[in-house]
Design an enzyme around this catalytic site. Structure first.
Site, PDB file in Angstrom:
ATOM      1  N   TYR A 101       0.929  -1.096  -0.112  1.00  0.00           N
ATOM      2  CA  TYR A 101      -0.053   0.042   0.148  1.00  0.00           C
ATOM      3  C   TYR A 101       0.754   1.362   0.056  1.00  0.00           C
ATOM      4  O   TYR A 101       1.714   1.432   0.818  1.00  0.00           O
ATOM      5  CB  TYR A 101      -0.842  -0.200   1.348  1.00  0.00           C
ATOM      6  CG  TYR A 101      -1.608   1.260   1.468  1.00  0.00           C
ATOM      7  CD1 TYR A 101      -2.998   1.366   1.130  1.00  0.00           C
ATOM      8  CD2 TYR A 101      -0.924   2.176   2.218  1.00  0.00           C
ATOM      9  CE1 TYR A 101      -3.541   2.749   1.252  1.00  0.00           C
ATOM     10  CE2 TYR A 101      -1.801   3.505   2.274  1.00  0.00           C
ATOM     11  CZ  TYR A 101      -2.905   3.774   1.917  1.00  0.00           C
ATOM     12  OH  TYR A 101      -3.542   4.766   1.918  1.00  0.00           O
ATOM     13  N   GLU A 189      -3.573   7.298  -4.085  1.00  0.00           N
ATOM     14  CA  GLU A 189      -3.543   6.019  -3.164  1.00  0.00           C
ATOM     15  C   GLU A 189      -3.091   4.849  -4.394  1.00  0.00           C
ATOM     16  O   GLU A 189      -4.203   4.796  -5.239  1.00  0.00           O
ATOM     17  CB  GLU A 189      -4.869   5.978  -2.333  1.00  0.00           C
ATOM     18  CG  GLU A 189      -4.648   4.467  -1.419  1.00  0.00           C
ATOM     19  CD  GLU A 189      -5.780   4.343  -0.839  1.00  0.00           C
ATOM     20  OE1 GLU A 189      -5.872   4.733   0.478  1.00  0.00           O
ATOM     21  OE2 GLU A 189      -6.755   3.620  -1.259  1.00  0.00           O
TER      22      GLU A 189
END
Ligand code: GDP
Ligand code: MN
Length: 389
Positions: A101, A189
């Site tokens: 991530y 993101e």
């Protein structure tokens, strides 16, 4: 404004972020054609602006174009957490060795940017934050200094990315920072950022939130907004430059000033009703904007009564009343529900007189906001009973 995954990835690719090859498709036939073009196994992904698509069945692997078509048939039209899928992204499938991530966002408290990384990718980051906050590395970035190699080292080593993923992840972070600043983003993101079995690092998913206040600097990105399948009322409101938000009740609301409209929603709830929308005409509340607003609200089939709540300051009550009458005349038979009007402030008396003289049987006046809300709710109830009979 949030971008769809396929739009985010297009933006990523323009700035050198590695993404799988792929293209958006609006029909099963198109999905099949894209799969044939790509060759090999593809993944068909629902394009909706909500996470957890995989779990909901919105992401499916297809070994050949025919299977991609079948997957797209199943996914298009699917409802994922209240979002209906209208298009799919078809891209080459990746052989995943590890999921990470990374994100870059504004840190209001820190008055700067914040870059984050975690080796626990592929699951919602809020979940990781709740379960194991230490698994997320947070690195503040001073906007004047920018994202430097030492920041990137803190992220990649701190989160414990596999050695063979470090170089690729560092490159992606550098390019993501370019996207973040060049497009005036609120957030970029990537979840998951993947290391493939072949040793490549790629952005497998992408989320981008743009700063609406900066959209004027990015006409190409502002254009993407037009590709959003907006709700018909919201679309019409946007074209008329109205400050309108659709809600799921049945009492239409028009007011001037955001604060007044907010309290009108509360009062309607207190009277036992549910607002169908938020509509703020703003300080001007001209006849034109009133007509435009009513037109949008009345085109919502769920609306069973409308509450017009205007406080005259700079806005004159008589002009507002004239605006309502003009709107009624212009809309004619489209006005199928009662309008409860509460006018107060400058020239309210003159406004009420104008309304009283009108020949329309649809207009009801009320002296206070509470009385107006009670009437609007009551009339909406009666309209519903009428519909049931
Ligand atoms: P989200 O769940 O809506 O955020 O959708 P993502 O794009 O993040 O995908 C969810 C999950 O689907 C990923 O974490 C992967 O495990 C899986 N996935 C997505 N694309 C591929 C692919 O190309 N190959 C494989 N094997 N899995 C994939
Ligand atoms: Mn994801």
């Amino acid at each position: 404004m949030d971008l769809f995954e396929h739009q985010a990835k297009e933006l990523f690719a323009r700035h050198g972020v590695a993404v799988p090859r792929g293209r958006v498709a609006w029909s099963p036939e198109e999905a099949e054609a894209v799969a044939a073009e790509l060759g090999g196994t593809v993944v068909v992904k629902a394009q909706v602006q909500v996470g957890g698509r995989g779990k909901a069945g919105g992401i499916k692997l297809a070994r050949d174009p025919a299977a991609a078509r079948v997957n797209a048939e199943q996914i298009i039209g699917m409802d994922i957490k209240g979002h209906v899928v209208r298009r799919v992204l078809v891209e080459e499938a990746s052989d995943i060795a590890a999921e990470y991530y990374v994100s870059i966002l504004h840190d209001r408290a820190g008055k700067g940017f914040l870059a984050m990384a975690s080796a626990e990718g592929g699951v919602e980051i809020e979940e990781v934050a709740a379960r194991d906050p230490g698994a997320i590395v947070r690195v503040p970035v001073n906007p004047l200094i920018g994202l430097r190699p030492y920041h990137i080292n803190q992220l990649v080593f701190g989160a414990g990315f596999a050695p063979e993923a470090r170089k690729g992840a560092a490159e992606i972070l550098t390019h993501l920072y370019d996207v973040f600043t060049a497009a005036d983003c609120m957030l970029v993101e990537v979840n998951p950022l993947v290391l493939t079995a072949g040793g490549q690092v790629k952005a497998l998913d992408g989320k981008v939130s743009l700063d609406d206040s900066a959209l004027f600097r990015h006409p190409d990105l502002a254009e993407l907004r037009d590709s959003f399948a907006a709700d018909p009322q919201e679309q019409a409101a946007k074209e008329k430059s109205l400050n309108y938000i659709k809600l799921d009740g049945w009492v239409g609301i028009v007011g001037n000033g955001a604060g007044l409209v907010m309290s009108t929603l509360d009062v309607v709830a207190q009277a036992g009703g549910k607002a169908a929308n938020f509509l703020d005409l703003g300080g001007g509340a001209s006849a034109d904007s009133m007509a435009a607003g009513l037109e949008v609200i009345l085109s919502d089939p769920k609306v069973r009564s409308v509450l017009v709540n205007i406080f005259g300051g700079i806005t004159r009550g008589d002009l507002v009343a004239q605006g309502i009458l003009d709107a009624l005349e212009r809309l004619g038979d489209q006005v199928r529900v009662p309008l409860v009007v509460r006018l107060d402030g400058t020239n309210a008396e003159e406004g009420r007189e104008l309304l009283a003289k009108s020949s329309s049987d649809k207009v009801v006046t009320a002296a206070t906001m509470l009385e107006a809300a009670a009437k609007a709710v009551e009339l909406a109830g009666r309209a519903a009973e009428g519909a049931n009979n």
